[in-house]
Scaffold this motif. Structure first.
Motif, mmCIF file in Angstrom:
data_model
loop_
_atom_site.group_PDB
_atom_site.id
_atom_site.type_symbol
_atom_site.label_atom_id
_atom_site.label_comp_id
_atom_site.label_asym_id
_atom_site.label_seq_id
_atom_site.Cartn_x
_atom_site.Cartn_y
_atom_site.Cartn_z
ATOM 1 N N LEU A 1 1.291 27.201 -4.086
ATOM 2 C CA LEU A 1 1.256 27.538 -5.508
ATOM 3 C C LEU A 1 -0.008 27.033 -6.201
ATOM 4 O O LEU A 1 -0.295 27.431 -7.326
ATOM 5 N N LEU A 2 -0.755 26.164 -5.526
ATOM 6 C CA LEU A 2 -1.989 25.642 -6.114
ATOM 7 C C LEU A 2 -3.156 26.575 -5.845
ATOM 8 O O LEU A 2 -3.295 27.100 -4.739
ATOM 9 N N ASP A 3 -4.029 26.744 -6.841
ATOM 10 C CA ASP A 3 -5.269 27.473 -6.578
ATOM 11 C C ASP A 3 -6.302 26.499 -6.016
ATOM 12 O O ASP A 3 -6.056 25.293 -5.904
ATOM 13 N N ASP A 4 -7.449 27.011 -5.656
ATOM 14 C CA ASP A 4 -8.449 26.178 -4.983
ATOM 15 C C ASP A 4 -8.912 25.016 -5.857
ATOM 16 O O ASP A 4 -9.123 23.901 -5.360
ATOM 17 N N ASP A 5 -9.065 25.269 -7.145
ATOM 18 C CA ASP A 5 -9.528 24.205 -8.043
ATOM 19 C C ASP A 5 -8.488 23.090 -8.147
ATOM 20 O O ASP A 5 -8.844 21.905 -8.129
ATOM 21 N N ALA A 6 -7.213 23.475 -8.269
ATOM 22 C CA ALA A 6 -6.156 22.466 -8.378
ATOM 23 C C ALA A 6 -6.021 21.669 -7.088
ATOM 24 O O ALA A 6 -5.792 20.460 -7.109
ATOM 25 N N ARG B 1 0.834 -1.206 0.000
ATOM 26 C CA ARG B 1 0.000 0.000 0.000
ATOM 27 C C ARG B 1 0.867 1.254 0.000
ATOM 28 O O ARG B 1 2.009 1.249 0.466
ATOM 29 N N PRO B 2 0.345 2.376 -0.516
ATOM 30 C CA PRO B 2 1.100 3.627 -0.465
ATOM 31 C C PRO B 2 1.312 4.071 0.981
ATOM 32 O O PRO B 2 0.439 3.913 1.829
ATOM 33 N N LEU B 3 2.489 4.620 1.247
ATOM 34 C CA LEU B 3 2.766 5.196 2.560
ATOM 35 C C LEU B 3 3.028 6.689 2.449
ATOM 36 O O LEU B 3 2.447 7.479 3.189
ATOM 37 N N VAL B 4 3.890 7.088 1.525
ATOM 38 C CA VAL B 4 4.196 8.505 1.310
ATOM 39 C C VAL B 4 4.038 8.816 -0.168
ATOM 40 O O VAL B 4 4.678 8.198 -1.018
ATOM 41 N N THR B 5 3.169 9.778 -0.462
ATOM 42 C CA THR B 5 3.034 10.325 -1.810
ATOM 43 C C THR B 5 3.504 11.770 -1.743
ATOM 44 O O THR B 5 2.952 12.559 -0.971
ATOM 45 N N PHE B 6 4.527 12.106 -2.511
ATOM 46 C CA PHE B 6 5.160 13.419 -2.415
ATOM 47 C C PHE B 6 4.923 14.236 -3.677
ATOM 48 O O PHE B 6 5.080 13.734 -4.795
ATOM 49 N N TYR B 7 4.556 15.504 -3.474
ATOM 50 C CA TYR B 7 4.443 16.477 -4.562
ATOM 51 C C TYR B 7 5.352 17.665 -4.284
ATOM 52 O O TYR B 7 5.446 18.122 -3.132
ATOM 53 N N ASP B 8 6.006 18.160 -5.322
ATOM 54 C CA ASP B 8 6.650 19.474 -5.265
ATOM 55 C C ASP B 8 5.975 20.330 -6.327
ATOM 56 O O ASP B 8 6.166 20.116 -7.530
ATOM 57 N N ASP B 9 5.173 21.281 -5.873
ATOM 58 C CA ASP B 9 4.375 22.064 -6.814
ATOM 59 C C ASP B 9 5.151 23.182 -7.479
ATOM 60 O O ASP B 9 4.618 23.906 -8.310
ATOM 61 N N ALA B 10 6.444 23.302 -7.151
ATOM 62 C CA ALA B 10 7.302 24.222 -7.883
ATOM 63 C C ALA B 10 7.928 23.548 -9.097
ATOM 64 O O ALA B 10 8.320 24.220 -10.058
ATOM 65 N N THR B 11 8.030 22.228 -9.069
ATOM 66 C CA THR B 11 8.683 21.498 -10.159
ATOM 67 C C THR B 11 7.750 20.545 -10.894
ATOM 68 O O THR B 11 8.081 20.067 -11.979
ATOM 69 N N GLY B 12 6.595 20.246 -10.302
ATOM 70 C CA GLY B 12 5.688 19.277 -10.901
ATOM 71 C C GLY B 12 6.013 17.837 -10.545
ATOM 72 O O GLY B 12 5.371 16.906 -11.049
#
Length: 249
Positions: free
Chosen positions: A230-235, A22-33
């Protein structure tokens, strides 16, 4: 999650003994995608390799202090649990001059030079990439860790009553980390299968607990987001839906 768990390392072992896929850590960097998802098994493998690096290559011993000059990042989460495995004290954003060794991201390399012990640099590039050229005076984590063993056995098992974490002016033993993480999980209403979205950093207990330790203690998982502003409400709403987020902090 197991009632007999007494250290953060125990929590990870219990997660591994459960549903390791199962997933444990899902990582996003919204400056790089960047998006990285680590299952329990993959995360535990990174932890084992890092713990072997700490114990065998850096010669750290239980009770040594590791200044973690890192943002909230999947590799920071790995280092936090690797410290727990080896019995060294994880000290996020601590003064490197007072630490036995230091682990730093690219924005903290100059500050990290105040540490007189071993220094490790993390590029924090996508997919755990190397520095184009290793910073002088530092070991490049991405170069050093792949060759480490996939199984870790501590020379001295961490004691539950020994200090495991120093963060935000607090020092907590392994037992106290587990107890507080469980209490926080209960306060947040986490249960096995919960998905926690966190945009907090790892500089203090609340960020560490809500963004890693409480979900781990509850058998839940975390969606860890760097530069979430960096994300707007919709994103943001779209991410919560796509990642099946049940709780946000």
């Amino acid at each position: 999650m197991n009632a007999t768990d007494r250290t953060p390392a125990d929590l990870l072992r219990s997660a591994l003994a459960g549903d390791a896929a199962r997933p444990l850590v899902t990582f996003y960097d919204d400056a790089t995608g960047e998006r990285v998802e680590l299952s329990v098994a993959t995360f535990a493998n990174w932890v084992a390799k890092t713990a072997n690096l700490v114990q065998d290559e850096l010669s750290a011993e239980p009770g040594d202090r590791v200044a973690l000059l890192l943002p909230a990042h999947w590799q920071t989460a790995v280092w936090l649990l690797a410290c727990a495995e080896t019995g060294v004290v994880a000290a996020p954003q601590a003064d490197p001059a007072d630490a036995d060794l230091v682990v730093a991201g690219p924005d903290a390399l100059e500050a990290a030079r105040a540490c007189s012990g071993p220094r490790v640099a993390l590029s924090l590039r996508p997919l755990g990439g190397r520095f184009p050229e290793a910073p002088e005076g530092f070991a490049d984590y991405a170069v050093e860790v792949p060759g480490q063993g996939d199984r870790f056995v501590p020379y001295v098992p961490p004691a539950p009553d020994a200090v495991a974490l120093a963060a935000g002016g607090r020092e907590l033993t392994g037992e106290e980390v587990v107890a507080q993480a469980r209490a926080d999980a209960g306060a947040l209403g986490l249960a096995p299968g919960s998905r926690v979205l966190s945009g907090r950093d790892y500089a203090d207990w609340d960020g560490l607990s809500q963004g890693l330790l409480a979900p781990l203690a509850a058998g839940a998982s975390v969606v860890l987001c760097r530069n979430l502003h960096l994300l707007d409400d919709d994103a943001l709403a779209a991410r919560k839906a796509s990642e099946r987020v049940t709780h946000s902090v």
